[in-house]
Design an enzyme around this catalytic site. Structure first.
Site, PDB file in Angstrom:
ATOM      1  N   GLU A  69       0.827  -1.221   0.000  1.00  0.00           N
ATOM      2  CA  GLU A  69       0.000   0.000   0.000  1.00  0.00           C
ATOM      3  C   GLU A  69       0.857   1.265   0.000  1.00  0.00           C
ATOM      4  OE1 GLU A  69      -2.300  -0.278   3.580  1.00  0.00           O
ATOM      5  OE2 GLU A  69      -3.393  -2.067   2.954  1.00  0.00           O
ATOM      6  N   PRO A  70       1.766   1.409  -0.946  1.00  0.00           N
ATOM      7  CA  PRO A  70       2.612   2.605  -0.912  1.00  0.00           C
ATOM      8  C   PRO A  70       1.853   3.853  -1.342  1.00  0.00           C
ATOM      9  CG  PRO A  70       3.054   1.358  -2.914  1.00  0.00           C
ATOM     10  CD  PRO A  70       2.056   0.557  -2.114  1.00  0.00           C
ATOM     11  N   GLY A  71       2.103   4.934  -0.659  1.00  0.00           N
ATOM     12  CA  GLY A  71       1.543   6.214  -1.073  1.00  0.00           C
ATOM     13  C   GLY A  71       2.694   7.131  -1.453  1.00  0.00           C
ATOM     14  N   ARG A  72       3.360   7.621  -0.409  1.00  0.00           N
ATOM     15  CA  ARG A  72       4.438   8.588  -0.598  1.00  0.00           C
ATOM     16  C   ARG A  72       5.511   8.108  -1.590  1.00  0.00           C
ATOM     17  NH1 ARG A  72       5.659  12.011   3.936  1.00  0.00           N
ATOM     18  NH2 ARG A  72       4.749  10.334   5.152  1.00  0.00           N
ATOM     19  N   CYS A 129      -2.496  33.787   8.632  1.00  0.00           N
ATOM     20  CA  CYS A 129      -2.292  34.471   9.902  1.00  0.00           C
ATOM     21  C   CYS A 129      -1.952  33.521  11.039  1.00  0.00           C
ATOM     22  CB  CYS A 129      -3.529  35.298  10.225  1.00  0.00           C
ATOM     23  SG  CYS A 129      -3.841  36.471   8.911  1.00  0.00           S
ATOM     24  N   TYR A 146       0.710  14.039   0.144  1.00  0.00           N
ATOM     25  CA  TYR A 146       0.241  14.744   1.331  1.00  0.00           C
ATOM     26  C   TYR A 146       0.401  16.258   1.186  1.00  0.00           C
ATOM     27  CZ  TYR A 146       0.494   9.934   2.864  1.00  0.00           C
ATOM     28  OH  TYR A 146       0.344   8.574   2.937  1.00  0.00           O
TER      29      TYR A 146
END
Ligand code: LLP
Length: 422
Positions: free
Chosen positions: A276-279, A345, A373
């Site tokens: 399950e790789p994302g990055r 701000c 992300y």
């Protein structure tokens, strides 16, 4: 290919000058390289070789439809954590039979939809979720494929916000209780227990924690099989880190080799391996381009105030994450030290401190490794429309999400005035 290289003094994304993209779509904008994404996916596929496997891209890292479609065309599956992510995968042409559904809080409606479209597997994280899934599947007259997410209690050595494999984390079923859950399989007439999975955290830069987790989970998987449970797959989650600064994360090839080696060591290489790789798939494929609005010097500091804010990219503010900052155009002049800050701000709205840059107002800065992300965690805080997203494909580029408008900001709202008293 890195996909992001200087030619003379100008940064190119594949064969397009970044400045040309910013000129056309405005700033800030996310820019992705299809080639870099494709290369990362292929690195997984090549390292997996003959191993029966399914690379399920973790949609949470970046759910843009164009990226999902690129991955779907390459044969990827998807790891989702909500119905929204499922709808994205379907809209991008992803195959529901290649979808695994993770997450600790799946609602009944989410389960129903996932069952209706026929996803590959539910990664179940508690006994209560098993009972709920059994009853939702029963009402639909189907059997839900289930994998238990076990918590191996290992230290991923990463930022505490993104470590998930310790026993004090909310994730997974304690390894010691997993056997009891699987033992109750017969009780659940609408579940099929087909897998086991774990995910211990994100941005791991060493192999060690992965090995530790596997050496706890795999013996349990082997035991369950010996006891007669017909497991068909093992899901090792995601978490492989990338280089933001000077980290030396394992390569995709080294990571996959480790997983295959541990599977073989425990005699489980015939199981289908789900990842399950994302990055590791999308981080390096994207940057955030932002223009310098002002240079502001105080007695204490020199600030470069840019037009992107923490609402567009929250990782530095939220995790104190370091991301590279470079000028899209290299200038001869001397570099000076800047704190690069946004317009929001909050003092946390800082992309980098003490960065050496040769820039002037109007210059375009590039925040590196922002493909994961980045947009996915963006918001409209401070009533800021979210940036455009652009996909580069060789010498061409496409706007794959238009910049939000001020109407987008207010969509769905209405004013309700106090009823007049007579
Ligand atoms: N599978 C599961 C069950 C997950 O929870 C995650 C990420 C992944 C796979 C993908 O992990 P990856 O390969 O991308 O490390 N927002 C944070 C990262 C949060 C990760 C959450 N879970 C950040 O910007 O660093």
């Amino acid at each position: 290919m890195s996909g992001f290289d200087y030619r003379d003094d100008r940064l190119f994304v594949e064969d397009v000058a970044l400045a040309d993209i910013v000129g056309a779509v405005g700033s800030p904008c996310y820019v992705y390289s299809r080639q870099v994404l494709t290369d990362a996916y292929r690195a997984f596929a090549e390292a997996l070789g003959a191993q029966r496997s399914l690379v399920c891209y973790a949609v949470k890292a970046n759910g843009n439809l164009a990226l999902l479609a690129t991955l779907a065309d390459l044969g990827a599956g998807f790891d989702i954590v909500s119905q929204g992510e499922l709808e994205r995968v379907l809209a991008a042409g992803g195959d529901p039979a290649r979808v695994v559904f993770s997450g600790v809080g799946k609602t009944e409606a989410e389960m129903r939809r996932a069952l209706e479209v026929g996803i590959r597997c539910f990664n179940v994280e508690s006994a209560a979720e098993l009972a709920r899934l059994d009853s939702v599947a029963g009402a639909l007259g189907v059997r839900a494929p289930v994998s238990l997410r076990v918590n191996p209690d290992v230290d991923a050595g990463t930022h505490p916000y993104i470590a998930t494999g310790l026993k004090e984390n909310k994730f997974g079923i304690p390894l010691a209780e997993a056997a009891a859950c699987y033992g109750q399989a017969a009780r659940y007439t609408h579940l099929s227990f087909v897998g086991i999975d774990c995910h211990i955290g994100s941005q791991l830069t060493e192999l060690r924690p992965f090995a530790d987790a596997l050496d706890r989970v795999l013996p349990e998987a082997a035991r369950l099989r010996r006891a007669g449970l017909p497991l068909t797959h093992i899901d090792v989650g995601g978490g492989l880190g990338v280089r933001y600064r000077d980290e030396r994360p394992p390569t995709i090839a080294a990571y996959v080799a480790l997983v295959r080696d541990r599977l073989a060591a425990h005699g489980l290489q015939d199981l289908e391996l789900v990842l399950e790789p994302g990055r590791a798939l999308v981080a390096a494929a994207g940057v955030l381009a932002t223009r310098v609005e002002y240079i502001k010097e105080t007695q204490a500091k020199r600030f470069a105030i840019v037009d992107a804010g923490m609402n567009d990219l929250i990782r530095p503010a939220l995790y104190g994450a370091w991301q590279n900052l470079t000028a899209a155009r290299r200038r001869p002049g001397p570099a000076r030290e800047y704190d690069v800050v946004g317009p929001v701000c909050e003092s946390a709205d800082t992309f980098g401190r003490g960065r050496m840059l040769a820039i002037e107002p109007g210059a375009v800065l590039v925040i590196g490794a922002a493909g994961s992300y980045g947009f996915a965690m963006s918001s409209q805080y401070n009533a800021r429309p979210r940036p455009a997203e652009v996909l580069v494909d060789g010498a061409r580029f496409h706007v794959v999400r238009r910049r939000e408008t001020y109407e987008d900001l207010m969509r769905g709202e209405r004013v309700v005035r106090e009823a007049r008293r007579s």
